[in-house]
Enzyme design. Structure first.
Site, mmCIF file in Angstrom:
data_model
loop_
_atom_site.group_PDB
_atom_site.id
_atom_site.type_symbol
_atom_site.label_atom_id
_atom_site.label_comp_id
_atom_site.label_asym_id
_atom_site.label_seq_id
_atom_site.Cartn_x
_atom_site.Cartn_y
_atom_site.Cartn_z
ATOM 1 C CG ASP A 165 -1.624 1.636 1.406
ATOM 2 O OD1 ASP A 165 -2.078 2.294 1.132
ATOM 3 O OD2 ASP A 165 -1.096 1.941 2.454
ATOM 4 C CG ASP A 221 -1.638 8.049 0.489
ATOM 5 O OD1 ASP A 221 -2.551 7.734 -0.672
ATOM 6 O OD2 ASP A 221 -0.375 8.603 0.074
HETATM 7 C C1 XBP Z 1 -5.378 6.157 0.995
HETATM 8 C C2 XBP Z 1 -6.598 6.709 0.307
HETATM 9 C C3 XBP Z 1 -6.391 8.207 -0.359
HETATM 10 C C4 XBP Z 1 -5.301 9.668 0.173
HETATM 11 C C5 XBP Z 1 -5.382 10.318 -1.139
HETATM 12 O O1 XBP Z 1 -4.814 5.701 -0.142
HETATM 13 O O2 XBP Z 1 -7.378 6.514 0.417
HETATM 14 O O3 XBP Z 1 -7.215 8.729 -1.093
HETATM 15 O O4 XBP Z 1 -5.830 9.280 0.720
HETATM 16 O O5 XBP Z 1 -4.903 10.112 -2.568
HETATM 17 P P1 XBP Z 1 -4.102 4.124 0.045
HETATM 18 P P2 XBP Z 1 -5.955 10.726 -3.608
HETATM 19 O O6 XBP Z 1 -3.763 3.902 1.942
HETATM 20 O O7 XBP Z 1 -4.183 3.330 -0.630
HETATM 21 O O8 XBP Z 1 -2.519 4.278 -0.535
HETATM 22 O O9 XBP Z 1 -6.874 11.851 -3.066
HETATM 23 O O10 XBP Z 1 -5.543 10.644 -5.224
HETATM 24 O O11 XBP Z 1 -7.238 10.082 -3.194
HETATM 25 MG MG MG Z 2 -3.136 3.056 3.188
#
Ligand code: XBP
Ligand code: MG
Length: 243
Positions: free
Chosen positions: A8, A10
């Site tokens: 993953d 973020d």
């Molecule tokens: C985390 C999310 C993303 C980010 C914001 O993604 O849910 O929406 O918070 O990025 P993950 P965007 O943990 O699956 O990597 O604004 O591009 O959605």
């Molecule tokens: Mg994440």
């Protein structure tokens, strides 16, 4: 045998959500939306994955009569999100976000040892490029065999689409892989795809329910491949493979 590590982005590869929050607030100001998200509110809003989905959810939350399917509302959400993504890219380019402890060492050692690396995220492609080119350098893309993100997997976590498509493109069974996540939604998505999951919570997700995680670790620091292979050899999806 462990063949692949699926990450993953973020919250797992890097503590990005404070920068995302700042970018959202800059976009609200730039588009004249009367909103400002606090860290406390954003921690709750993170239960909605995907930036556009999060904006739509908040808009409905604060203005119940708004129709988030209305074409004008949709186009305003897309406009806000485009501006937010540029603001996030600027923050990352300015060095506001570093990889979490142990992430770069694990990615680079696993790549050297011939493991296939993949990404399964709900974030936008531009955000991945900004983060990984800034932290792993211009050659970052060659480290990853497969990338599944918001542009390829429109059904967002906890839906397993990103993980299922990553497994299909890797041509691997779940028991041949390990997934790395930070959140309850991410854990649920990876588990629904049959994967064993190592969770590294952060300040935005430490209160989540990590029921079903194979391991919950403070971070990936010092997690050497031999330790990881031992963890994998004892995880249920690997042990059940012969059954
Ligand atoms: C985390 C999310 C993303 C980010 C914001 O993604 O849910 O929406 O918070 O990025 P993950 P965007 O943990 O699956 O990597 O604004 O591009 O959605
Ligand atoms: Mg994440």
């Amino acid at each position: 045998m462990l063949e692949s590590l699926i990450f993953d982005v973020d919250g797992t590869m890097a503590d990005t959500e404070a920068a995302h929050l700042e970018a959202f607030n800059q976009a609200f100001e730039a588009t004249g939306m009367p909103w400002r998200w606090t860290r406390e509110l954003y921690t709750r809003l993170l239960h909605v994955t995907g930036g556009k989905e999060r904006i739509a959810h908040y808009w409905r939350m604060t203005q119940s009569e708004v129709d988030v399917q209305n074409p004008e509302v949709v186009s305003q959400i897309c406009r806000i999100h485009r501006i937010k993504t540029v603001a996030y890219e600027r923050l990352v380019a300015a060095g506001e976000v570093q990889l979490r402890p142990g992430v770069q060492a694990l990615i680079e050692s696993a790549f050297r040892e011939g493991f296939r690396l993949a990404i399964a995220t709900t974030t936008s492609t531009a955000n991945i490029v900004a983060l990984l080119s800034r932290t792993l350098g211009p050659g970052w893309r060659s480290l990853f065999t497969v990338i599944e993100d918001a542009s390829t997997a429109p059904s967002k976590k906890p839906h397993p689409m990103a993980y299922l498509q990553a497994l299909a493109r890797l041509r691997l069974a779940p028991y041949q892989c390990l997934a790395f996540e930070d959140s309850e939604n991410g854990l649920r998505a990876a588990r629904a795809a049959g994967l064993c999951v190592i969770v590294t919570p952060n300040d935005f997700t430490k209160q989540h329910d990590f029921q079903g995680a194979w391991r919950v670790l403070p971070n990936l620091e010092g997690l050497h491949l031999d330790v990881l292979q031992d963890m994998h050899a004892n995880c249920p999806s690997f042990l059940a493979r012969a059954a």
